[in-house]
Every structure is written in C-alpha cells, then in structure tokens.
Design an enzyme around this catalytic site. Structure first.
Site, PDB file in Angstrom:
ATOM      1  CB  ALA A 121      -0.932  -0.009   1.213  1.00 48.09           C
ATOM      2  CG  ASN A 177       0.197  -5.831   6.323  1.00 45.42           C
ATOM      3  OD1 ASN A 177       0.887  -6.827   6.412  1.00 45.42           O
ATOM      4  ND2 ASN A 177      -1.095  -5.835   6.605  1.00 45.42           N
ATOM      5  CG  HIS A 205       0.038   4.635   4.246  1.00 40.98           C
ATOM      6  ND1 HIS A 205      -0.209   4.217   5.528  1.00 40.98           N
ATOM      7  CD2 HIS A 205      -0.749   3.876   3.451  1.00 40.98           C
ATOM      8  CE1 HIS A 205      -1.106   3.242   5.518  1.00 40.98           C
ATOM      9  NE2 HIS A 205      -1.461   3.026   4.262  1.00 40.98           N
TER      10      HIS A 205
HETATM   11  N1  LIG Z   1       1.336  -5.538   2.144  1.00 38.34           N
HETATM   12  C1  LIG Z   1       0.371  -4.604   2.274  1.00 38.34           C
HETATM   13  O1  LIG Z   1       0.589  -3.404   2.076  1.00 38.34           O
HETATM   14  C2  LIG Z   1      -1.006  -5.042   2.663  1.00 38.34           C
HETATM   15  C3  LIG Z   1      -2.076  -4.165   2.469  1.00 38.34           C
HETATM   16  C4  LIG Z   1      -3.336  -4.585   2.840  1.00 38.34           C
HETATM   17  C5  LIG Z   1      -3.533  -5.831   3.412  1.00 38.34           C
HETATM   18  N2  LIG Z   1      -2.459  -6.641   3.605  1.00 38.34           N
HETATM   19  C6  LIG Z   1      -2.612  -7.970   4.233  1.00 38.34           C
HETATM   20  O2  LIG Z   1      -2.990  -8.925   3.251  1.00 38.34           O
HETATM   21  C7  LIG Z   1      -3.815  -9.923   3.852  1.00 38.34           C
HETATM   22  C8  LIG Z   1      -5.123 -10.064   3.043  1.00 38.34           C
HETATM   23  O3  LIG Z   1      -5.814  -8.842   3.063  1.00 38.34           O
HETATM   24  P1  LIG Z   1      -7.331  -8.767   2.558  1.00 38.34           P
HETATM   25  O4  LIG Z   1      -7.766  -7.354   2.693  1.00 38.34           O
HETATM   26  O5  LIG Z   1      -7.478  -9.462   1.263  1.00 38.34           O
HETATM   27  O6  LIG Z   1      -8.043  -9.606   3.727  1.00 38.34           O
HETATM   28  P2  LIG Z   1      -9.520 -10.241   3.730  1.00 38.34           P
HETATM   29  O7  LIG Z   1      -9.867 -10.393   5.154  1.00 38.34           O
HETATM   30  O8  LIG Z   1     -10.428  -9.491   2.832  1.00 38.34           O
HETATM   31  O9  LIG Z   1      -9.283 -11.681   3.073  1.00 38.34           O
HETATM   32  C9  LIG Z   1      -8.487 -12.671   3.672  1.00 38.34           C
HETATM   33  C10 LIG Z   1      -9.014 -14.038   3.271  1.00 38.34           C
HETATM   34  O10 LIG Z   1      -8.081 -15.005   3.721  1.00 38.34           O
HETATM   35  C11 LIG Z   1      -8.786 -16.059   4.383  1.00 38.34           C
HETATM   36  N3  LIG Z   1      -7.883 -16.604   5.403  1.00 38.34           N
HETATM   37  C12 LIG Z   1      -7.383 -15.972   6.477  1.00 38.34           C
HETATM   38  N4  LIG Z   1      -6.538 -16.767   7.151  1.00 38.34           N
HETATM   39  C13 LIG Z   1      -6.520 -17.949   6.473  1.00 38.34           C
HETATM   40  C14 LIG Z   1      -5.853 -19.183   6.676  1.00 38.34           C
HETATM   41  N5  LIG Z   1      -5.025 -19.361   7.708  1.00 38.34           N
HETATM   42  N6  LIG Z   1      -6.056 -20.173   5.798  1.00 38.34           N
HETATM   43  C15 LIG Z   1      -6.897 -20.001   4.739  1.00 38.34           C
HETATM   44  N7  LIG Z   1      -7.562 -18.850   4.486  1.00 38.34           N
HETATM   45  C16 LIG Z   1      -7.373 -17.844   5.357  1.00 38.34           C
HETATM   46  C17 LIG Z   1     -10.055 -15.443   4.952  1.00 38.34           C
HETATM   47  O11 LIG Z   1     -11.077 -16.393   5.082  1.00 38.34           O
HETATM   48  C18 LIG Z   1     -10.374 -14.374   3.898  1.00 38.34           C
HETATM   49  O12 LIG Z   1     -11.224 -14.872   2.892  1.00 38.34           O
HETATM   50  C19 LIG Z   1      -4.072  -9.484   5.311  1.00 38.34           C
HETATM   51  O13 LIG Z   1      -3.180 -10.173   6.188  1.00 38.34           O
HETATM   52  C20 LIG Z   1      -3.725  -8.004   5.274  1.00 38.34           C
HETATM   53  O14 LIG Z   1      -3.250  -7.525   6.532  1.00 38.34           O
HETATM   54  C21 LIG Z   1      -1.212  -6.284   3.216  1.00 38.34           C
END
Ligand SMILES: NC(=O)c1ccc[n+]([C@@H]2O[C@H](COP(=O)([O-])OP(=O)(O)OC[C@H]3O[C@@H](n4cnc5c(N)ncnc54)[C@H](O)[C@@H]3O)[C@@H](O)[C@H]2O)c1
Length: 254
Positions: A121, A177, A205
């Site tokens: 992000a 993150n 940010h």
């Molecule tokens: N790198 C970055 O800048 C950044 C930015 C935003 C989000 N993220 C991270 O990316 C990840 C996904 O974000 P999102 O917004 O798509 O989340 P979200 O909650 O919309 O989707 C996550 C999905 O993963 C599934 N899930 C969670 N843990 C699981 C497991 N152990 N096994 C199987 N399925 C599992 C959930 O059921 C859900 O469908 C989060 O950890 C979030 O913090 C990173």
C-alpha cells in the site's frame, strides 16, 4: 507458471478480476481459503480449481500468493519454500517476527527459492532499499485513516499510536503491513504515528526518510477496498505488478 492463491478475500478478488479482465498471461490455477465459498467464487472467475486443503494445491503450483493473514504465513510459508516453490507474502507484518523471518529466509536459501514482498500500500520502497546502508537521521511513517478503516468509532481526529514499528506490531496490528514493509526495506525500527481522522475517506501514508543521501517525502492517498476498508486497493495492484514482472524481460523501478 502455475499460481496458487492462499486467501480469497479483498486483495485476491482485485488481483483475480483484473488479471482476468485484462487477459494477462498469468495462470491462476488453484484457490484455497478457510471459507470454501470464497475460493470457489474466485476459481469460477479465473477458470481455476478451488481446493479444500492447502496440501491439495501445493504440489501442483509453481508459486503461492499469500493474501490471507499473518497466521497463514506462519502455517504455510515454510511448507511452500521446502517444496522448492516461491511465495509472495502480502501479510508482511508477519515478517516483523525476527525468528519467523530468519527461518523462512534460511529455508528459502536451502531450497533455492525466493520470498517476494510487494510494495503493497505504499510507494518508495525502491528508494528506501537503495539508501538502507547509509546513515539515516529520520525514518518515519505517518498513517491517517478514517474510523471505518481503523475499526474505530471516533468522532474527532486523534493520535492512536506513536512509537516504533516493533511496538506497533504488538499494540496496533491493523496497520503493521506498511510499517513493516518500510522497516524491513530500510533495516531499521522506524518511527510510526497512526491517526484516526473522521474527515478523511482514504488510507493516507506519509513516509519521510532523511540522511546522508538527502531526503525524500512520499504521500499516498489510497482508496480503501470496498470488501475490506482496512486494505488499500493499491496493495492488490502492487501484487499484480509483481506477477507481471515475472514474465517481463525489462523491469523498471524494482
Ligand atoms: N502488504 C500490504 O501493504 C497489505 C495491504 C493490505 C492488506 N495486507 C494484508 O494482506 C492480507 C489479506 O488482506 P485482505 O484485505 O485481502 O483480507 P480479507 O480479510 O479481505 O481476506 C483474507 C481471506 O483469507 C482467508 N484466510 C485468512 N486466514 C486464512 C488461513 N489461515 N487459511 C486459509 N484462508 C485464510 C479469509 O477467510 C479471507 O477470505 C491481510 O493479512 C492483510 O493484513 C497487506
């Protein structure tokens, strides 16, 4: 290259729908989520296969894209690397755990594989990495989000957290993150301020890096995902960009 998706929520939805609609040459083959309906939904869009267990897809893919949760990184990342496959990690906050990070890097080296962490992000990680070994006098992040994006009910602007990224990991997991990505890129425990602001609708940010090279100041004002307002749309596009880079002979800015 066959790709397996771990986690079929907000980020993966944007990744899959854009790769399909842009007809990109990226083979999204297998989909796994604790919620099988989510996996089936994306598998239908991509013409791939939803699996009931992670083990069902690991031997059939060349790369796993994790967009699930920090705990999923703990559970599955070592398995992926031990099988000699690369992994893209979106839940980069998990890598602030030094023991986990060093163990994954060790396994990756032993198996000649790679751990990829897209810029997510924020913008400017390329520049931060470029100056990481220089003397830096300021490395800081100010994050400003709406109450909805922070899961708060605040009626006025308020500083929710001020401290080091390593403390943010423990006290304020929602925003780790971006703080983690910058900390890992500059190899320092950066200063973090998190502000809840009812007057903004975007995830903002601001990064300030100063040192013997000069200084830079970046600001992103991200649209939050409809499906998950804590997540910025840009994070998904940074992953798409990384996937495109695997097919490119000319990669700029990485
Ligand atoms: N790198 C970055 O800048 C950044 C930015 C935003 C989000 N993220 C991270 O990316 C990840 C996904 O974000 P999102 O917004 O798509 O989340 P979200 O909650 O919309 O989707 C996550 C999905 O993963 C599934 N899930 C969670 N843990 C699981 C497991 N152990 N096994 C199987 N399925 C599992 C959930 O059921 C859900 O469908 C989060 O950890 C979030 O913090 C990173």
């Amino acid at each position: 290259m066959k790709i397996g998706i771990l986690g079929c929520g907000a980020i993966s939805n944007i990744i899959v729908t854009n790769i399909v609609s842009d007809n990109l040459d990226i083979d999204l083959s297998y989909f796994f989520d604790n919620d099988i309906e989510r996996a089936e939904n994306l598998a239908n869009i991509a013409g791939g296969i939803a699996v009931l267990s992670f083990d069902e897809m690991i031997d059939k893919v060349d790369l796993v894209l994790e967009a699930a949760s920090p705990s999923s990184v703990k559970t599955y990342a070592s398995k992926v690397l031990e099988k000699g496959k690369d992994i893209i990690i979106m839940s980069i906050g998990s890598l602030m755990d030094i023991e986990l990070r060093e163990n994954l890097i060790k396994i990756a080296k032993e198996n000649n594989t790679k751990i990829h962490a897209p810029s997510g992000a924020v913008v400017g990680l390329d520049g931060i990495r470029a100056v990481a070994n220089l003397n830096l006098t300021e490395t800081s992040l100010i994050t400003r989000k709406s109450p909805k994006s922070l899961g708060k009910d605040s009626k006025k602007e308020e500083v929710l957290f001020e401290g080091k990224a390593s403390e943010a990991v423990k006290k304020f997991p929602v925003n780790i993150n971006v703080a983690a990505a910058i900390s890992l890129a500059c190899k320092r425990d950066i200063d973090v301020k998190i502000i809840v602001d009812p007057n903004v609708s975007r995830n903002i940010h601001e990064i300030i890096i100063k040192g013997e090279f000069g200084e830079f100041h970046t600001k992103v004002m991200n649209l939050p995902c409809n499906a998950n307002p804590k997540t910025s749309v840009l994070a998904a596009f940074s992953a798409i960009n990384l996937l495109k880079n695997f097919n490119s002979t000319f990669v700029i800015g990485n």
